[in-house]
Write an enzyme that holds these catalytic residues in place. Sequence first.
Site, short mmCIF file in Angstrom:
data_model
loop_
_atom_site.label_atom_id
_atom_site.label_comp_id
_atom_site.label_asym_id
_atom_site.label_seq_id
_atom_site.Cartn_x
_atom_site.Cartn_y
_atom_site.Cartn_z
N GLU A 29 -3.97 7.49 -3.87
CA GLU A 29 -3.07 5.99 -3.09
C GLU A 29 -3.59 5.14 -4.57
O GLU A 29 -4.19 4.69 -5.26
CB GLU A 29 -4.81 5.81 -2.29
CG GLU A 29 -4.92 4.74 -1.65
CD GLU A 29 -6.10 4.62 -1.18
OE1 GLU A 29 -6.01 4.70 0.77
OE2 GLU A 29 -7.12 4.28 -1.36
N TYR A 34 0.55 -1.28 0.19
CA TYR A 34 0.03 0.09 -0.02
C TYR A 34 0.74 1.65 0.02
O TYR A 34 2.18 1.22 0.85
CB TYR A 34 -0.63 -0.14 1.13
CG TYR A 34 -2.28 1.33 1.22
CD1 TYR A 34 -2.92 1.25 0.85
CD2 TYR A 34 -0.69 2.44 1.96
CE1 TYR A 34 -3.60 2.61 1.14
CE2 TYR A 34 -1.38 4.03 1.95
CZ TYR A 34 -3.26 4.10 1.30
OH TYR A 34 -3.74 4.76 1.70
#
Length: 387
Positions: free
Chosen positions: A189, A101
């Site tokens: 993101e 991530y």
Amino acid sequence: MDLFEHQGKELFARYGLPVPSGEVALSPSEAVAAATRLGLPVVVKAQVHTGGRGKAGGVKLAGDLDAVRGHASDILSLDISGHIVRRLWIEQASDIAEEYYASFTLDRSARKHLGMLSVEGGVEIETVAARDPEAIARIHIDPVDGLSRQACRQWVQAARIPEAVAEAVAGVLETLYRAYVDADADLVEVNPLIVTSADEVVLLDSKITLDGNSTFRHDDYASYDATQTRDEREQAAHAKGLQYVGLDGSVGVIANGAGLAMSTVDVVNQVGGRPANFLDIGGGANAEVMSNALEVINNDPAVRSILINIFGGITRGEEIANGIIEATGRVEIDSPIVIRLDGTNAAEGRELLEPHLSDALRMEPTMLDAARRAVELAGAGPGQDLP
């Protein structure tokens, strides 16, 4: 402005960031044609401005063209958290060995950019943070200094990224930060940022929110604005240049300034009401702006009362009052209006409004009083009178 996944990946590609090949499809036949060009297997992905697509059935692997057609048919018109799927992204399937991530966003309290990196990708970062906060490596970046490769290496090490891909991941993060800054983004993101079995780093997803106030620096952002998800009220307000967010209550809210508008929404909730919208008319409260705001709110059938909460700053109270008076003469309003006017020359403005007050146009001295009155009026059914 929120971008679709494919728009985000197209933006990434401009910076040379590694993303899988893919094509947009608006129908099952277009999905099949795209899969034929890309080569099987492919992933059929819903394009919506929300998360949770996989859990909702909006992301499917297809090994043959019949599966592509079937998945495309199932996903198109799927409702994902209130967002109806109208377009698909047909993407070459990736060989996934590891999922990480990575994100950049604004930390307003620190007045710096914030980067987050974790080896636990593929799941919601909120879940990771709640379960194991230490699994997320954070870095604050001074916007003046920027993000160096050395800082990226230290960040990657803190996140416990395997040594075999650490340098590649650091390079991707350095470039991703540059894209984040150059694009005037509030959020970038990537979840997941994958590593293939050949140790190649690939951005398998994208979630990007752009600062809408930066459009004057980006001519191409008009195409992103055209794909924003807006209901009929929001679309009408956007066309008139108003900052509007539709809510599900019965008290229409008009305020000058985002902070005051948010406070007004909070106060309506505090006194037991439910706001129908957030509407910021900005620094101006002239007749044209006020007419546009009243027209948008008046066209919402759920609105039972309208609260106009204005604090005069550069714009003086008498100018605001004249704007309200003229606007109410231009627009036929179905719901009673409650006004709170304060700030520069507020007394003069209230004096101008006084002769126009009636059951349909009321004035209260404070924001709290005005909110209470607006909520009372919104709760009155047909034939019911209020004092």
